[in-house]
Scaffold this active site. Structure first.
Site, PDB file in Angstrom:
ATOM      1  N   SER A 143       0.873  -1.180   0.000  1.00 41.66           N
ATOM      2  CA  SER A 143       0.000   0.000   0.000  1.00 41.66           C
ATOM      3  C   SER A 143       0.906   1.224   0.000  1.00 41.66           C
ATOM      4  CB  SER A 143      -0.850  -0.009   1.278  1.00 41.66           C
ATOM      5  OG  SER A 143      -1.463   1.243   1.512  1.00 41.66           O
ATOM      6  N   TYR A 156      -1.654  -0.769  10.551  1.00 44.37           N
ATOM      7  CA  TYR A 156      -1.857  -1.106   9.137  1.00 44.37           C
ATOM      8  C   TYR A 156      -0.565  -0.809   8.354  1.00 44.37           C
ATOM      9  CZ  TYR A 156      -3.829  -1.130   4.400  1.00 44.37           C
ATOM     10  OH  TYR A 156      -4.065  -1.396   3.072  1.00 44.37           O
TER      11      TYR A 156
HETATM   12  N1  LIG Z   1      -8.490  -0.395  -1.843  1.00 46.40           N
HETATM   13  C1  LIG Z   1      -7.457   0.327  -1.492  1.00 46.40           C
HETATM   14  O1  LIG Z   1      -7.514   1.559  -1.466  1.00 46.40           O
HETATM   15  C2  LIG Z   1      -6.148  -0.350  -1.152  1.00 46.40           C
HETATM   16  C3  LIG Z   1      -5.006   0.463  -1.062  1.00 46.40           C
HETATM   17  C4  LIG Z   1      -3.795  -0.129  -0.715  1.00 46.40           C
HETATM   18  C5  LIG Z   1      -3.730  -1.486  -0.484  1.00 46.40           C
HETATM   19  N2  LIG Z   1      -4.866  -2.247  -0.557  1.00 46.40           N
HETATM   20  C6  LIG Z   1      -4.756  -3.669  -0.267  1.00 46.40           C
HETATM   21  O2  LIG Z   1      -5.401  -4.394  -1.279  1.00 46.40           O
HETATM   22  C7  LIG Z   1      -5.763  -5.683  -0.793  1.00 46.40           C
HETATM   23  C8  LIG Z   1      -7.175  -6.008  -1.245  1.00 46.40           C
HETATM   24  O3  LIG Z   1      -8.082  -5.142  -0.598  1.00 46.40           O
HETATM   25  P1  LIG Z   1      -9.333  -4.482  -1.348  1.00 46.40           P
HETATM   26  O4  LIG Z   1      -9.062  -3.027  -1.432  1.00 46.40           O
HETATM   27  O5  LIG Z   1      -9.667  -5.212  -2.562  1.00 46.40           O
HETATM   28  O6  LIG Z   1     -10.451  -4.656  -0.208  1.00 46.40           O
HETATM   29  P2  LIG Z   1     -11.747  -5.583  -0.128  1.00 46.40           P
HETATM   30  O7  LIG Z   1     -12.684  -5.291  -1.233  1.00 46.40           O
HETATM   31  O8  LIG Z   1     -12.233  -5.419   1.279  1.00 46.40           O
HETATM   32  O9  LIG Z   1     -11.160  -7.042  -0.342  1.00 46.40           O
HETATM   33  C9  LIG Z   1     -10.425  -7.688   0.662  1.00 46.40           C
HETATM   34  C10 LIG Z   1     -10.325  -9.149   0.299  1.00 46.40           C
HETATM   35  O10 LIG Z   1      -9.544  -9.799   1.296  1.00 46.40           O
HETATM   36  C11 LIG Z   1     -10.215 -10.972   1.673  1.00 46.40           C
HETATM   37  N3  LIG Z   1      -9.903 -11.389   3.022  1.00 46.40           N
HETATM   38  C12 LIG Z   1      -9.966 -10.694   4.187  1.00 46.40           C
HETATM   39  N4  LIG Z   1      -9.642 -11.470   5.226  1.00 46.40           N
HETATM   40  C13 LIG Z   1      -9.369 -12.710   4.704  1.00 46.40           C
HETATM   41  C14 LIG Z   1      -8.991 -13.953   5.252  1.00 46.40           C
HETATM   42  N5  LIG Z   1      -8.813 -14.119   6.586  1.00 46.40           N
HETATM   43  N6  LIG Z   1      -8.805 -15.004   4.416  1.00 46.40           N
HETATM   44  C15 LIG Z   1      -8.989 -14.868   3.093  1.00 46.40           C
HETATM   45  N7  LIG Z   1      -9.342 -13.711   2.509  1.00 46.40           N
HETATM   46  C16 LIG Z   1      -9.539 -12.652   3.315  1.00 46.40           C
HETATM   47  C17 LIG Z   1     -11.703 -10.662   1.523  1.00 46.40           C
HETATM   48  O11 LIG Z   1     -12.413 -11.875   1.308  1.00 46.40           O
HETATM   49  P3  LIG Z   1     -13.385 -12.593   2.352  1.00 46.40           P
HETATM   50  O12 LIG Z   1     -13.892 -11.539   3.300  1.00 46.40           O
HETATM   51  O13 LIG Z   1     -14.465 -13.180   1.477  1.00 46.40           O
HETATM   52  O14 LIG Z   1     -12.536 -13.632   3.000  1.00 46.40           O
HETATM   53  C18 LIG Z   1     -11.682  -9.828   0.253  1.00 46.40           C
HETATM   54  O15 LIG Z   1     -11.763 -10.630  -0.880  1.00 46.40           O
HETATM   55  C19 LIG Z   1      -5.564  -5.617   0.720  1.00 46.40           C
HETATM   56  O16 LIG Z   1      -4.345  -6.264   1.054  1.00 46.40           O
HETATM   57  C20 LIG Z   1      -5.454  -4.136   1.005  1.00 46.40           C
HETATM   58  O17 LIG Z   1      -4.720  -3.859   2.156  1.00 46.40           O
HETATM   59  C21 LIG Z   1      -6.071  -1.706  -0.898  1.00 46.40           C
END
Ligand SMILES: NC(=O)c1ccc[n+]([C@@H]2O[C@H](COP(=O)([O-])OP(=O)(O)OC[C@H]3O[C@@H](n4cnc5c(N)ncnc54)[C@H](OP(=O)(O)O)[C@@H]3O)[C@@H](O)[C@H]2O)c1
Length: 247
Positions: A143, A156
């Site tokens: 991130s 985080y």
């Molecule tokens: N969106 C942003 O602005 C942003 C920015 C920087 C980094 N990121 C990173 O991008 C990654 C994806 O996040 P996102 O933005 O796509 O958010 P999201 O829509 O909330 O997706 C998060 C995903 O992680 C999965 N997850 C959470 N806990 C889990 C577990 N214990 N086992 C397996 N899967 C799990 C969730 O699936 P289930 O709940 O179905 O298990 C979901 O598919 C994360 O690492 C986040 O930190 C996002």
């Protein structure tokens, strides 16, 4: 490994929403075989059905990344079904931010378990196959918070700094096996991530920050860029943000 996406076997954790889901869709549209892991089984199963219905190859495997045996089963399933694993995308994560003085210890533990240990388990599950193949690509999701810290985001940011450190260590160690490594650090991207914030006032602040968020396809395109380079080109790090984002 060829220098395009077609035919590649790609395992994605956190494929039930946001960045993982968008990446599965884009890779499948470019004829990769995708193996989807997450806890919300209905979501990954209906995504797999949709991609298969459009002529793609997709499998859903219920996976909680905090359990190594489940992550191993996810990767083993990919290899059993398609004969190998070309790309492992360690994407699952959550962001329940809060100031340290609020002592949200359960939230700290969940972030450490999913954002750090989940990535390590993904590496552990994929590495033996990739070493044997003398080919492979591990993509970890950090991130902008892996590069910068601000009040309320210490834990985080610590987990995302850890992902950067792990990725750099991995990069250096897997040279003998012809394995590529990429760490992608997104800024604000419109996903369900803000829903993981448990403190109402922090959630409100984050919702404001996410008003300028860009679509999840931005991340998926970065993945395609890294994967589709010629085999002797290893794109190690990508940082991207909304053009208007300061942090
Ligand atoms: N969106 C942003 O602005 C942003 C920015 C920087 C980094 N990121 C990173 O991008 C990654 C994806 O996040 P996102 O933005 O796509 O958010 P999201 O829509 O909330 O997706 C998060 C995903 O992680 C999965 N997850 C959470 N806990 C889990 C577990 N214990 N086992 C397996 N899967 C799990 C969730 O699936 P289930 O709940 O179905 O298990 C979901 O598919 C994360 O690492 C986040 O930190 C996002």
């Amino acid at each position: 490994m060829s220098n395009d996406v077609e035919g590649k076997v790609v395992v994605i954790t956190g494929a039930s929403s946001g960045l993982g889901e968008a990446t599965a869709r884009l890779l499948s549209s470019q004829s990769a075989s995708v193996v989807l892991g997450a806890r919300r089984v209905n979501r990954i199963q209906s995504l797999a059905d949709e991609l298969t219905g459009s002529g793609g190859k997709a499998i859903a495997v219920p996976t909680d990344v905090t359990h190594y045996d489940q992550v191993k089963r996810l990767v083993d399933t990919a290899v059993q079904a398609y004969g190998r694993i070309d790309v492992m995308i360690n994407n699952a994560g959550l962001m329940p931010q809060s100031p340290l003085e609020r002592l949200k210890i359960d939230d700290w533990n969940r972030m450490i378990d999913v954002n750090i240990k989940g990535v390590l388990y993904g590496i552990a599950a994929a590495l033996p196959y990739m070493k044997q193949q003398k080919a492979g690509h591990i993509i970890n999701v950090s991130s902008v918070a892996g590069h910068k810290v601000r009040p309320g985001g210490a834990v985080y940011a610590a987990t995302k700094h850890a992902v950067l450190a792990l990725s750099e260590g991995l990069r250096q160690e897997v040279k003998p096996y012809n394995i590529r490594t990429t760490v992608i650090s997104p800024g604000a991207v419109a996903t369900e991530l803000p829903n993981s914030v448990t403190e109402p006032d922090i959630a409100e602040n984050i919702r404001k920050i996410y008003e300028i968020a860009i679509p999840a396809e931005s991340f998926a395109r970065a993945v395609v860029f890294a994967i589709s380079q010629p085999v002797d080109v290893d794109v190690n790090e990508i940082v991207f943000r909304p053009t208007r984002q300061e942090f």
